[in-house]
Write a protein that holds these residues in place. Sequence first.
Motif: not given
Length: 106
Positions: A13-36
């Motif tokens: 399969m070919r997948v498109i994934v949204a990366p998960v990172t510990h680095a906070p985004p420069e702009r809030a609209e660039d990422a969604i925080e994973l709830p604890a």
Amino acid sequence: MVVLATQETGDRMRVIVAPVTHAPPERAEDAIELPALVKRDLGLDRARSWIVTREVNSFRWPGPDVRVLDDGSPFYGAIPDWLFLRVRAGVGAWTGRGMRIVGRTE
């Protein structure tokens, strides 16, 4: 986090994934925080993490950046529907407006 999967050849399969990172985004609209609580349910660490929505990775599954669990499975589990819908909307908001698609080494 897998956003889209398409059948390629054979059992690949070919997948498109949204990366998960510990680095906070420069702009809030660039990422969604994973709830604890979601992180806990997935067996992830306690450090703050974000799902990047402005950049996605594309590769054949399983890919080089997939970290498997001790049992050999690449699946940590599913996120709640409400969070998936937020991620999908976040990724969709960037499509055609500066979305970065990174092709990973096959």
